[in-house]
Design an enzyme around this catalytic site. Structure first.
Site, PDB file in Angstrom:
ATOM      1  N   PHE A   1       1.198 -17.412  18.837  1.00 48.22           N
ATOM      2  CA  PHE A   1       0.482 -18.403  18.013  1.00 48.22           C
ATOM      3  C   PHE A   1      -0.573 -19.163  18.837  1.00 48.22           C
ATOM      4  O   PHE A   1      -1.372 -18.535  19.505  1.00 48.22           O
ATOM      5  CB  PHE A   1       1.484 -19.314  17.299  1.00 48.22           C
TER       6      PHE A   1
ATOM      7  N   SER B   1       4.680 -10.453   0.510  1.00 45.01           N
ATOM      8  CA  SER B   1       4.046 -11.363  -0.463  1.00 45.01           C
ATOM      9  C   SER B   1       2.785 -11.952   0.166  1.00 45.01           C
ATOM     10  O   SER B   1       2.670 -12.046   1.388  1.00 45.01           O
ATOM     11  CB  SER B   1       5.022 -12.463  -0.883  1.00 45.01           C
ATOM     12  N   ARG B   2       1.855 -12.353  -0.692  1.00 51.44           N
ATOM     13  CA  ARG B   2       0.502 -12.642  -0.200  1.00 51.44           C
ATOM     14  C   ARG B   2      -0.094 -13.888  -0.821  1.00 51.44           C
ATOM     15  O   ARG B   2       0.308 -14.316  -1.902  1.00 51.44           O
ATOM     16  CB  ARG B   2      -0.412 -11.450  -0.561  1.00 51.44           C
TER      17      ARG B   2
ATOM     18  N   CYS C   1       0.446  -8.063  11.559  1.00 48.81           N
ATOM     19  CA  CYS C   1       0.762  -8.313  12.972  1.00 48.81           C
ATOM     20  C   CYS C   1       0.098  -9.592  13.462  1.00 48.81           C
ATOM     21  O   CYS C   1      -0.074  -9.795  14.663  1.00 48.81           O
ATOM     22  CB  CYS C   1       0.320  -7.143  13.842  1.00 48.81           C
TER      23      CYS C   1
ATOM     24  N   ARG D   1       0.843  -1.197   0.000  1.00 49.14           N
ATOM     25  CA  ARG D   1       0.000   0.000   0.000  1.00 49.14           C
ATOM     26  C   ARG D   1       0.879   1.248   0.000  1.00 49.14           C
ATOM     27  O   ARG D   1       1.942   1.269   0.605  1.00 49.14           O
ATOM     28  CB  ARG D   1      -0.889   0.034   1.247  1.00 49.14           C
TER      29      ARG D   1
ATOM     30  N   LYS E   1      -9.674  -2.120   1.692  1.00 48.55           N
ATOM     31  CA  LYS E   1      -9.411  -0.973   2.565  1.00 48.55           C
ATOM     32  C   LYS E   1     -10.157   0.281   2.105  1.00 48.55           C
ATOM     33  O   LYS E   1     -10.618   1.076   2.925  1.00 48.55           O
ATOM     34  CB  LYS E   1      -7.915  -0.678   2.616  1.00 48.55           C
TER      35      LYS E   1
ATOM     36  N   HIS F   1     -10.835  -2.325  11.334  1.00 51.21           N
ATOM     37  CA  HIS F   1      -9.732  -3.150  10.841  1.00 51.21           C
ATOM     38  C   HIS F   1      -9.477  -4.260  11.867  1.00 51.21           C
ATOM     39  O   HIS F   1      -8.527  -4.176  12.655  1.00 51.21           O
ATOM     40  CB  HIS F   1      -8.495  -2.257  10.671  1.00 51.21           C
TER      41      HIS F   1
ATOM     42  N   SER G   1      -1.670  -3.943  10.056  1.00 50.51           N
ATOM     43  CA  SER G   1      -1.388  -4.898   8.990  1.00 50.51           C
ATOM     44  C   SER G   1      -0.138  -5.714   9.319  1.00 50.51           C
ATOM     45  O   SER G   1       0.843  -5.165   9.819  1.00 50.51           O
ATOM     46  CB  SER G   1      -1.152  -4.158   7.667  1.00 50.51           C
TER      47      SER G   1
ATOM     48  N   ASP H   1      -9.690  -9.619   8.733  1.00 44.84           N
ATOM     49  CA  ASP H   1      -9.181  -8.270   8.447  1.00 44.84           C
ATOM     50  C   ASP H   1     -10.168  -7.130   8.711  1.00 44.84           C
ATOM     51  O   ASP H   1      -9.754  -6.062   9.110  1.00 44.84           O
ATOM     52  CB  ASP H   1      -8.720  -8.202   6.989  1.00 44.84           C
TER      53      ASP H   1
ATOM     54  N   TYR I   1      -1.488  -3.512  -6.820  1.00 46.33           N
ATOM     55  CA  TYR I   1      -1.216  -4.368  -5.661  1.00 46.33           C
ATOM     56  C   TYR I   1      -2.228  -4.223  -4.530  1.00 46.33           C
ATOM     57  O   TYR I   1      -2.547  -3.118  -4.101  1.00 46.33           O
ATOM     58  CB  TYR I   1       0.173  -4.063  -5.096  1.00 46.33           C
ATOM     59  N   GLY I   2      -2.681  -5.332  -4.000  1.00 44.15           N
ATOM     60  CA  GLY I   2      -3.410  -5.396  -2.720  1.00 44.15           C
ATOM     61  C   GLY I   2      -4.449  -4.311  -2.542  1.00 44.15           C
ATOM     62  O   GLY I   2      -5.271  -4.057  -3.422  1.00 44.15           O
TER      63      GLY I   2
ATOM     64  N   LYS J   1      -3.101 -11.034  12.439  1.00 40.89           N
ATOM     65  CA  LYS J   1      -4.564 -11.177  12.521  1.00 40.89           C
ATOM     66  C   LYS J   1      -5.019 -12.504  11.903  1.00 40.89           C
ATOM     67  O   LYS J   1      -5.890 -13.164  12.428  1.00 40.89           O
ATOM     68  CB  LYS J   1      -5.283 -10.010  11.809  1.00 40.89           C
TER      69      LYS J   1
HETATM   70  O1  SAT Z   1      -2.741  -4.368   0.831  1.00 41.18           O
HETATM   71  S1  SAT Z   1      -3.729  -4.449   1.923  1.00 41.18           S
HETATM   72  O2  SAT Z   1      -4.047  -3.126   2.406  1.00 41.18           O
HETATM   73  O3  SAT Z   1      -4.951  -5.079   1.484  1.00 41.18           O
HETATM   74  C1  SAT Z   1      -3.077  -5.405   3.163  1.00 41.18           C
HETATM   75  C2  SAT Z   1      -2.902  -4.714   4.448  1.00 41.18           C
HETATM   76  O4  SAT Z   1      -2.150  -3.760   4.532  1.00 41.18           O
HETATM   77  O5  SAT Z   1      -3.538  -5.126   5.435  1.00 41.18           O
HETATM   78 MN    MN Z   2      -5.373  -5.376   7.041  1.00 36.17          MN
END
Ligand code: SAT
Ligand code: MN
Length: 613
Positions: A509, A382-383, A269, A77, A225, A245, A267, A292, A216-217, A271
């Site tokens: 965890f 990476s996702r 951390c 982002r 978001k 969030h 983001s 999320d 991206y994302g 979730k």
């Molecule tokens: O790229 S996103 O905003 O969807 C992922 C994140 O930052 O939580």
């Molecule tokens: Mn997020």
């Protein structure tokens, strides 16, 4: 050709007309409605492979799965290029980049004019939430990225039915996305077209999103978001609900009592891990509702009711493995789109934390890679993108769309010092203060310096569509519709505290279930807690650490409230509040004062640290 952004009247408007206007401005070669039916999806995946945009993974190893490699300059982002274009600058507040809506429209019109030349414009009708549920909202995303259309098909509920509802007059949010890379007749396309010039622009008054230059994302999947947080937070302010969030999870105790917990973390951390945790405590059961985003609204019964408006997970790959998140590891065994992870010679994927590194790999940029290369094989941001229906722990509500009543709300960050493992707020206002003052070390999810501690109130710093301090006021106001005995209890958690050696004190965890179990026991009135200046701490006997390799000293450090750290913390909060031009609610300022007084009282009693005994 048009030269201005199509203007969007609020309220009902004709979506066909709007789509035609966007096309007249952006000049795509063709316009295609995309409903994500199995046939459409298969065809678009095949086309993307043929175009070199996706790499098909070995169907025997990773059935139905693909790898995308982004441009090296388009990997996260872009907060500096994210704009809130409200009529008044004060409405955006000091934590957002504000732009005047009219001048932004002019600037964007120049970027979007002809931006889709040579490309297909996909029109994707989507619902946030099960379309029939009372909390659901509809939107349209126009995009010139097949990858974005395919991802939206997993992250949201895309269907022809949504278009029908829109045609019949349902309210919808228009969102427009272009990678900003028009093609001339003789141009060959790149693998990941994008533009160094980027805009992620939100118009809160007209409820619109215009995103340019990134694929991206959160920059490109505009339902996430942009809509479900930035625009939805404004809808929530105006209509009396909250867009957050947060992950959403149901824990069922050994006695069979269900507890619904929403938890805000910045983001990257953990979730996703927490929403799918495998409790190490016997008898506790977890069901996943979301990882999320949570939309929540007080019900007529004085409780807070919540849904996850998304339909999929866009999770961070590195660090996801059989040890840290066995559920997610299983969930992404098939039908997953991976982005910026490494490729094995067998055409499977790999990332740091999945398994021991294979002897050779192709890294996220398509270069040969070997262990010891000195750079990660997978990009740190990476996702994986996957439908939530693939999650083995997914709760029934994913299909029914029913809201769940919240028992607890958690605020967490990544902090090496200061914040204890778990603290309960004294009351709603104190809880809102905890959320408002959250701080966390920055991660790779956004551009910026990784590791720098920044305040990230409610984990919403990059995602609140209006003045952050007015948002706190909204949180305070919402509580008037809640029955204090039934309102969710608020807790602050920190899995990331480090000892003097620099090592994490808490295993994290699956063992986070121990903290969640304490929280559930508090909600059920089964355990006591001891007061401290920063809130209510577990007494040592009540936090189940049986079987953990945890020294008494580490346990003390996890719950310690260090006077010097908190003196620094209160003065930093005070300074930070001063940046909000008088918008910080009095009730929040009072909480800071009370915290300072409690700290002084303890200090005068001679204690340097207090632990929850
Ligand atoms: O790229 S996103 O905003 O969807 C992922 C994140 O930052 O939580
Ligand atoms: Mn997020």
């Amino acid at each position: 050709m048009r030269s201005a952004l199509p203007s969007i009247p609020t309220g009902a408007h004709d979506c066909d007309l709007w789509v035609a206007e966007v096309a007249a401005l952006t000049r795509p070669d063709r316009v295609v409605w995309y409903y994500d039916t199995p046939d459409e999806r298969a065809a678009l995946l095949a086309q993307s492979v043929a175009d070199g945009k996706l790499i098909k993974l070995d169907p025997n190893r990773r059935p139905g799965s693909y790898l995308a490699r982004s441009d090296a300059g388009d990997v996260a982002r872009v907060e500096a290029r994210t704009f809130i274009c409200s009529e008044s600058e004060a409405d955006a507040g000091p934590t957002n980049n504000w732009r005047d809506p009219q001048s932004m429209r002019t600037e964007l019109a120049a970027r979007f004019a002809g931006a889709m030349r040579g490309r297909t414009m996909f029109v994707v009708p989507f619902s946030m939430g099960v379309a029939d549920s009372s909390l659901a909202r509809y939107g349209l995303q126009v995009t010139d990225s097949a990858y974005a259309a395919l991802s939206m098909g997993m992250m949201t509920r895309v269907s022809r039915d949504v278009r029908t509802r829109i045609d019949e007059g349902a309210h919808w949010v228009p969102t427009v996305h272009s990678v900003g890379a028009p093609l001339a007749d003789d141009d060959t396309d790149t693998t990941w077209p994008s533009n160094t010039d980027k805009y992620i622009a939100h118009f809160p008054e007209t409820r619109e999103v215009w995103s340019y230059g990134s694929g991206y994302g959160g920059n490109a999947l505009l339902a996430k978001k942009c809509f479900a947080l930035r625009i939805a937070s404004v809808l929530g302010r105006d209509e009396g609900w909250l867009a957050e969030h947060m992950l959403l999870v149901r824990l069922t105790s050994p006695e069979g009592r269900p507890f619904h917990i929403a938890a805000a973390f910045p983001s990257a951390c953990g979730k996703t891990n927490l929403s799918m945790l495998q409790p190490t405590l016997p008898g506790w059961k977890v069901e996943t509702l979301g990882d999320d985003i949570v939309w929540m609204r007080p019900g007529g019964d004085g409780r807070m009711w919540a849904i996850n408006p998304e339909a999929g997970f866009f999770g961070v790959a590195p660090g996801t493995g059989p040890g840290t998140n066995p559920v997610a590891t299983q969930m992404i065994e098939r039908d997953t789109i991976f982005t910026n992870v490494a490729l094995t010679p067998e055409r499977d994927v790999w990332w740091e934390g999945l398994s021991p590194a294979p002897a050779e790999l192709t890294d996220w940029q398509g270069q040969p890679w070997q262990p010891g290369a000195g750079t990660p094989a997978a990009h740190p941001n990476s996702r994986f993108t996957v439908s939530a229906s693939a999650c083995p722990l997914i709760a029934d509500e994913y299909f029914s769309g029913r809201a769940v009543p919240l028992d607890a709300i958690l605020f967490g960050g990544r902090r090496a010092t200061t914040t204890p493992l778990v603290v309960e707020a004294y009351n709603w206002d104190h809880g809102v203060f905890m959320g408002a003052t959250m701080a966390s070390e920055q991660t790779a999810a956004a551009e910026g310096t990784v590791g720098r501690v920044r305040r990230d109130p409610f984990a919403m710093l990059p995602f609140c569509g209006y003045n952050m301090a007015d948002y706190w006021e909204h949180w305070l106001t919402i509580s008037e519709q809640l029955d204090p005995a039934q309102a969710p209890r608020i807790f602050q958690v920190n899995w990331f505290r480090r000892g003097e050696s620099g090592d994490f004190l808490w295993p994290g965890f699956g063992d986070n279930a121990r903290v969640l179990a304490w929280i559930c026991r508090r909600v059920a009135g089964q355990v006591s807690a001891s007061s401290s200046p920063v809130g209510m701490l577990p007494t040592l006997d009540d936090l189940d650490v049986e079987g953990l390799d945890l020294t008494d000293e580490a346990r003390d450090q996890l719950l310690a409230v260090n006077g010097a750290d908190w003196a620094a913390e209160t003065s930093s909060i005070d300074k930070w509040f001063n940046g909000f031009d008088g918008h910080v609610p009095t009730r929040i300022l009072e909480q800071l004062e009370q915290l300072a007084q409690r700290l002084t009282a303890v200090h005068e009693s001679g204690a340097k640290t207090v632990a929850g005994r």
